[in-house]
Motif scaffolding. Structure first.
Motif, PDB file in Angstrom:
ATOM      1  N   TRP A  72       0.843  -1.191   0.000  1.00 21.59           N
ATOM      2  CA  TRP A  72       0.000   0.000   0.000  1.00 21.59           C
ATOM      3  C   TRP A  72       0.877   1.239   0.000  1.00 21.59           C
ATOM      4  CZ3 TRP A  72      -1.099  -4.602   2.103  1.00 21.59           C
ATOM      5  CH2 TRP A  72      -2.338  -5.166   1.781  1.00 21.59           C
ATOM      6  N   ASP A  73       0.493   2.220  -0.832  1.00 23.17           N
ATOM      7  CA  ASP A  73       1.268   3.458  -0.881  1.00 23.17           C
ATOM      8  C   ASP A  73       0.847   4.374   0.269  1.00 23.17           C
ATOM      9  OD1 ASP A  73      -1.085   4.783  -1.669  1.00 23.17           O
ATOM     10  OD2 ASP A  73      -0.488   4.905  -3.768  1.00 23.17           O
ATOM     11  N   GLN A  75      -0.942   6.930   0.342  1.00 21.92           N
ATOM     12  CA  GLN A  75      -2.348   7.331   0.314  1.00 21.92           C
ATOM     13  C   GLN A  75      -3.291   6.164   0.614  1.00 21.92           C
ATOM     14  OE1 GLN A  75      -0.174   8.318  -2.349  1.00 21.92           O
ATOM     15  NE2 GLN A  75       0.146  10.151  -1.114  1.00 21.92           N
ATOM     16  N   ALA A  77      -3.544   3.373  -1.282  1.00 23.64           N
ATOM     17  CA  ALA A  77      -3.933   2.642  -2.487  1.00 23.64           C
ATOM     18  C   ALA A  77      -3.092   1.370  -2.626  1.00 23.64           C
ATOM     19  CB  ALA A  77      -3.744   3.521  -3.722  1.00 23.64           C
ATOM     20  N   ALA A  78      -3.741   0.287  -2.979  1.00 23.33           N
ATOM     21  CA  ALA A  78      -3.046  -0.998  -3.136  1.00 23.33           C
ATOM     22  C   ALA A  78      -2.195  -0.995  -4.402  1.00 23.33           C
ATOM     23  CB  ALA A  78      -4.053  -2.138  -3.196  1.00 23.33           C
ATOM     24  N   GLN A  79      -0.999  -1.533  -4.293  1.00 23.84           N
ATOM     25  CA  GLN A  79      -0.081  -1.723  -5.414  1.00 23.84           C
ATOM     26  C   GLN A  79       0.112  -3.238  -5.552  1.00 23.84           C
ATOM     27  OE1 GLN A  79       1.087   1.203  -6.973  1.00 23.84           O
ATOM     28  NE2 GLN A  79      -0.352   2.091  -5.518  1.00 23.84           N
TER      29      GLN A  79
END
Length: 91
Positions: A72-73, A75, A77-79
């Motif tokens: 997760w970054d 922010q 958001a999943a990577q």
């Protein structure tokens, strides 16, 4: 939330990372047929923000080993990274 098998054949020798009090361990699950889903409930939540992320390892019937890593970054958001195949015989 769950793991959806999107491959062409069955996935075998599957394990995913789980965290218990900050300690990482690989949790084995039963083989999955193409299109099958395995629910991992809240295991993702314990991996959010952990540098190692959420890892899934699995093999094809031919013995090729695959790996999917979810991190997760900043922010949230999943990577998602799909790695195919990793070296035979490594774990």
């Amino acid at each position: 939330m769950g793991n959806l098998h999107q491959g062409f054949g069955p996935a075998i020798n599957i394990s995913y990372s789980r965290y218990d009090r900050g300690q990482r361990e690989m949790q084995p699950i039963a083989p999955l047929a193409r299109g099958a889903r395995h629910t991992v409930h809240n295991e993702y939540l314990n991996a959010v923000g952990v540098p190692g992320g959420f890892e899934i390892r699995y093999e094809s019937l031919s013995g090729l080993k695959y790996r999917t890593l979810i991190t997760w970054d900043e922010q949230g958001a999943a990577q998602i990274q799909f790695q195919k195949p990793i070296e035979k015989g490594s774990r």
